[in-house]
Design a protein around this motif. Structure first.
Motif, PDB file in Angstrom:
ATOM      1  N   LYS A 133     -19.295   3.688  47.251  1.00 10.41           N
ATOM      2  CA  LYS A 133     -20.578   4.072  48.221  1.00 10.41           C
ATOM      3  C   LYS A 133     -20.254   5.158  48.954  1.00 10.41           C
ATOM      4  N   MET A 134     -18.858   5.388  49.342  1.00 10.82           N
ATOM      5  CA  MET A 134     -18.497   6.361  50.287  1.00 10.82           C
ATOM      6  C   MET A 134     -18.221   7.693  49.450  1.00 10.82           C
ATOM      7  N   GLY A 135     -17.967   7.838  48.281  1.00 16.26           N
ATOM      8  CA  GLY A 135     -18.100   9.140  47.402  1.00 16.26           C
ATOM      9  C   GLY A 135     -16.606   9.776  47.714  1.00 16.26           C
ATOM     10  N   ILE A 136     -15.566   8.878  47.881  1.00 20.65           N
ATOM     11  CA  ILE A 136     -14.331   9.646  48.433  1.00 20.65           C
ATOM     12  C   ILE A 136     -13.433   8.986  47.191  1.00 20.65           C
ATOM     13  N   TYR A 137     -12.533   9.836  46.687  1.00 21.44           N
ATOM     14  CA  TYR A 137     -11.399   9.365  45.833  1.00 21.44           C
ATOM     15  C   TYR A 137     -10.441   8.318  46.585  1.00 21.44           C
ATOM     16  N   TRP A 138      -9.958   7.356  45.863  1.00 21.16           N
ATOM     17  CA  TRP A 138      -9.204   6.537  46.337  1.00 21.16           C
ATOM     18  C   TRP A 138      -8.125   5.850  45.418  1.00 21.16           C
ATOM     19  N   ALA A 139      -7.152   4.959  46.007  1.00 22.10           N
ATOM     20  CA  ALA A 139      -6.173   4.542  44.943  1.00 22.10           C
ATOM     21  C   ALA A 139      -5.500   3.422  45.678  1.00 22.10           C
ATOM     22  N   TYR A 140      -5.005   2.431  44.850  1.00 21.95           N
ATOM     23  CA  TYR A 140      -4.527   1.089  45.248  1.00 21.95           C
ATOM     24  C   TYR A 140      -3.283   0.906  44.562  1.00 21.95           C
ATOM     25  N   VAL A 141      -2.299   0.313  45.342  1.00 25.68           N
ATOM     26  CA  VAL A 141      -0.957  -0.019  44.649  1.00 25.68           C
ATOM     27  C   VAL A 141      -1.020  -1.567  44.907  1.00 25.68           C
ATOM     28  N   PHE A 142      -0.312  -2.486  44.326  1.00 27.97           N
ATOM     29  CA  PHE A 142      -0.211  -3.999  44.582  1.00 27.97           C
ATOM     30  C   PHE A 142       0.946  -4.198  45.761  1.00 27.97           C
ATOM     31  N   GLY A 143       0.729  -5.154  46.697  1.00 33.80           N
ATOM     32  CA  GLY A 143       1.696  -5.856  47.380  1.00 33.80           C
ATOM     33  C   GLY A 143       2.285  -7.011  46.761  1.00 33.80           C
ATOM     34  N   ASN A 144       2.910  -7.877  47.460  1.00 35.65           N
ATOM     35  CA  ASN A 144       3.561  -9.034  47.029  1.00 35.65           C
ATOM     36  C   ASN A 144       2.674 -10.353  46.954  1.00 35.65           C
ATOM     37  N   HIS A 145       1.406 -10.077  47.277  1.00 35.95           N
ATOM     38  CA  HIS A 145       0.621 -11.275  47.323  1.00 35.95           C
ATOM     39  C   HIS A 145      -0.620 -11.242  46.389  1.00 35.95           C
ATOM     40  N   GLU A 146      -0.848  -9.986  45.684  1.00 40.04           N
ATOM     41  CA  GLU A 146      -2.124  -9.924  44.590  1.00 40.04           C
ATOM     42  C   GLU A 146      -1.650 -10.718  43.482  1.00 40.04           C
ATOM     43  N   ALA A 147      -0.406 -10.942  43.236  1.00 42.55           N
ATOM     44  CA  ALA A 147      -0.238 -11.793  42.115  1.00 42.55           C
ATOM     45  C   ALA A 147       1.142 -12.409  42.042  1.00 42.55           C
ATOM     46  N   ARG A 148       1.172 -13.241  41.029  1.00 46.53           N
ATOM     47  CA  ARG A 148       2.451 -14.333  41.191  1.00 46.53           C
ATOM     48  C   ARG A 148       3.575 -13.880  40.155  1.00 46.53           C
ATOM     49  N   ALA A 149       3.409 -12.731  39.294  1.00 48.54           N
ATOM     50  CA  ALA A 149       4.365 -12.419  38.474  1.00 48.54           C
ATOM     51  C   ALA A 149       4.236 -10.701  38.212  1.00 48.54           C
ATOM     52  N   GLU A 150       5.306 -10.451  37.328  1.00 47.40           N
ATOM     53  CA  GLU A 150       5.275  -8.989  37.182  1.00 47.40           C
ATOM     54  C   GLU A 150       4.319  -8.426  36.317  1.00 47.40           C
ATOM     55  N   LYS A 151       3.854  -8.948  35.153  1.00 50.57           N
ATOM     56  CA  LYS A 151       2.874  -8.268  34.212  1.00 50.57           C
ATOM     57  C   LYS A 151       2.001  -9.321  33.458  1.00 50.57           C
ATOM     58  N   GLU A 152       1.569 -10.463  34.738  1.00 51.66           N
ATOM     59  CA  GLU A 152       0.680 -11.323  34.056  1.00 51.66           C
ATOM     60  C   GLU A 152      -0.902 -10.625  33.734  1.00 51.66           C
ATOM     61  N   TYR A 153      -1.562 -11.480  33.008  1.00 54.39           N
ATOM     62  CA  TYR A 153      -3.004 -10.872  32.903  1.00 54.39           C
ATOM     63  C   TYR A 153      -3.708 -10.869  34.009  1.00 54.39           C
ATOM     64  N   HIS A 154      -3.524 -11.756  35.059  1.00 59.19           N
ATOM     65  CA  HIS A 154      -4.258 -11.799  36.085  1.00 59.19           C
ATOM     66  C   HIS A 154      -4.059 -10.237  36.832  1.00 59.19           C
ATOM     67  N   LYS A 155      -3.133  -9.823  37.021  1.00 60.56           N
ATOM     68  CA  LYS A 155      -2.643  -8.616  37.715  1.00 60.56           C
ATOM     69  C   LYS A 155      -3.419  -7.537  36.781  1.00 60.56           C
ATOM     70  N   TYR A 156      -2.944  -7.673  35.447  1.00 66.21           N
ATOM     71  CA  TYR A 156      -3.535  -6.452  34.705  1.00 66.21           C
ATOM     72  C   TYR A 156      -5.098  -6.450  34.693  1.00 66.21           C
ATOM     73  N   PHE A 157      -5.713  -7.451  34.922  1.00 62.66           N
ATOM     74  CA  PHE A 157      -7.065  -7.456  34.830  1.00 62.66           C
ATOM     75  C   PHE A 157      -7.614  -6.777  36.366  1.00 62.66           C
ATOM     76  N   MET A 158      -6.930  -7.218  37.451  1.00 63.13           N
ATOM     77  CA  MET A 158      -7.182  -6.708  38.810  1.00 63.13           C
ATOM     78  C   MET A 158      -7.358  -4.861  38.510  1.00 63.13           C
ATOM     79  N   LEU A 159      -6.105  -4.451  38.001  1.00 64.81           N
ATOM     80  CA  LEU A 159      -5.856  -3.134  38.046  1.00 64.81           C
ATOM     81  C   LEU A 159      -6.694  -2.591  37.163  1.00 64.81           C
ATOM     82  N   LYS A 160      -7.232  -3.280  35.966  1.00 66.43           N
ATOM     83  CA  LYS A 160      -8.128  -2.509  34.934  1.00 66.43           C
ATOM     84  C   LYS A 160      -9.458  -2.485  35.724  1.00 66.43           C
TER      85      LYS A 160
END
Length: 384
Positions: A133-160
């Motif tokens: 809604k702001m019309g600005i470019y943005w980006a996100y990297v994960f912290g230590n709380h977003e997921a519980r494993a390195e490459k689990e599907y949950h984390k994949y889905f969030m980034l997807k």
């Protein structure tokens, strides 16, 4: 099966959010309390995507004809919004909207621990809609709380989900690397010149035994995670590749967990207060809790020094540390925490008393035409 499952989930979530909005409206807000109600102002941008690779996006400010122009570039960074319950979702978003409206940044970056609700996969869509809604470019990297494993599907889905939004510049990056979300954002000032490169890294969560031994760390290493050899080599190779094409470049590195070198800035004195070590020049801010870094130094700072490209490292994770210090010719910076979970509020109250003195906010990086950078703090308390 993963792409099919993801497609089904995406469409199911979109239908659910449409229904929730109606239910919340009809109930006067009593039902669906986790529905994001914060509404940012539209700001817009003259930034355009010039080109993309598998792990990099090249962007630039452009004139009305789409030609690259060399102008100052402004980046807003915040971290640890810790949106994990109904009562601390919308306040961080509203504060972010205030900062964005006041500064009108060209890029907004998040260094992890942002969407931590019980329904993260749903709330990634809500978060993406808020940002768009702001019309600005943005980006996100994960912290230590977003997921519980390195490459689990949950984390994949969030980034997807996040990368499906038009203005989101996050990428999965090289699949051979640790984690999800190792990528570059390269800001061009001309077709042949990079004004600033932003290196975004997944700094992990907790050490994993087989990663420990593969990277020269003790197998039994505990505590917080560290950057892996593959990530360090990827960083070095990408910087050298860019410099071969564009000449010497300046860069900023961003991730969630601090490098070990952050411990060289301040120390506890005999009165249990954090004071300067004398090894670094503190440009602003302070240290109010211990550095939550790994006990193993995997060598990223050494690589930074060898290449001489990266001017600053920006992290989150330690919610009430907010210093910017120069150590070994590199600025070590804590992005301003944006969250209001119980730990943050209790600590802020204990340290600073009334909320009008708290440190939550956002960090601004002003990038000049020639790539020089200046860091500034903004505080949520200005909008109470």
């Amino acid at each position: 099966m993963r792409p099919i499952t993801t497609f089904v989930r995406f469409n199911s979530i979109k239908a659910l959010l449409a229904a929730e909005k109606g239910v919340k409206t009809l109930s006067g807000g009593r039902l669906c309390p986790n529905f994001f109600s914060a509404e940012p102002k539209y700001i817009g941008t003259d930034v355009r995507i010039i080109k993309e690779t598998a792990d990099s996006t090249f962007i630039a400010k452009c004139d009305t004809r789409g030609r690259i122009v060399n102008k100052p570039f402004k980046i807003l960074v915040t971290t640890d919004m810790h949106m994990d319950a109904a009562d601390n979702i919308n306040k961080p978003l509203e504060m972010l909207a205030h900062h964005a409206a006041a500064e009108k940044p060209d890029l907004i970056l998040f260094t992890g621990d942002i969407i931590l609700t019980d329904h993260q996969q749903i709330d990634c869509f809500q978060f993406g809609r808020f940002m768009e809604k702001m019309g600005i470019y943005w980006a996100y990297v994960f912290g230590n709380h977003e997921a519980r494993a390195e490459k689990e599907y949950h984390k994949y889905f969030m980034l997807k989900a996040l990368e499906s939004f038009p203005h989101c510049l996050s990428k999965f990056g090289d699949p051979s690397l640790f984690g999800y979300g190792n990528f570059f954002i390269n800001i061009l000032s001309s077709e042949k010149t990079i004004q600033q490169s932003i290196v975004m890294l997944d700094s992990g969560r907790s050490p994993i035994p087989h990663h420990n031994t593969e990277n020269g760390a003790p197998e039994e290493l505990k505590g917080y995670d560290f950057l892996k050899k593959g990530q360090i080599e990827w960083y070095k190779n990408n910087i050298l590749k860019l410099e071969k094409e564009y000449g010497k470049i300046k860069s900023i590195m961003m991730m969630h967990i601090a490098l070990c070198e952050y411990q060289e800035v301040m120390k506890l004195d005999e009165n249990e207060n954090y004071v300067p070590t004398g090894k670094a020049e503190i440009l602003y801010g302070g240290m109010y809790e211990s550095i939550g870094c790994s006990e193993f130094n995997s060598g990223m700072f050494k690589a930074i020094k060898e290449l001489g490209s990266t001017q600053a490292v920006v992290v989150g994770h330690d919610h009430v540390n907010d210093f910017c210090a120069e150590y070994g010719g590199v600025r070590l910076v804590y992005a301003q925490c944006g969250g209001y979970n119980s730990y943050v509020c209790d600590t802020m109250r204990s340290l600073f008393g009334d909320e009008k003195n708290w440190l939550q906010g956002a960090t601004i990086i002003d990038v000049s035409e020639d790539g020089e950078i200046v860091f500034r703090q903004r505080f949520n308390r200005d909008y109470l």
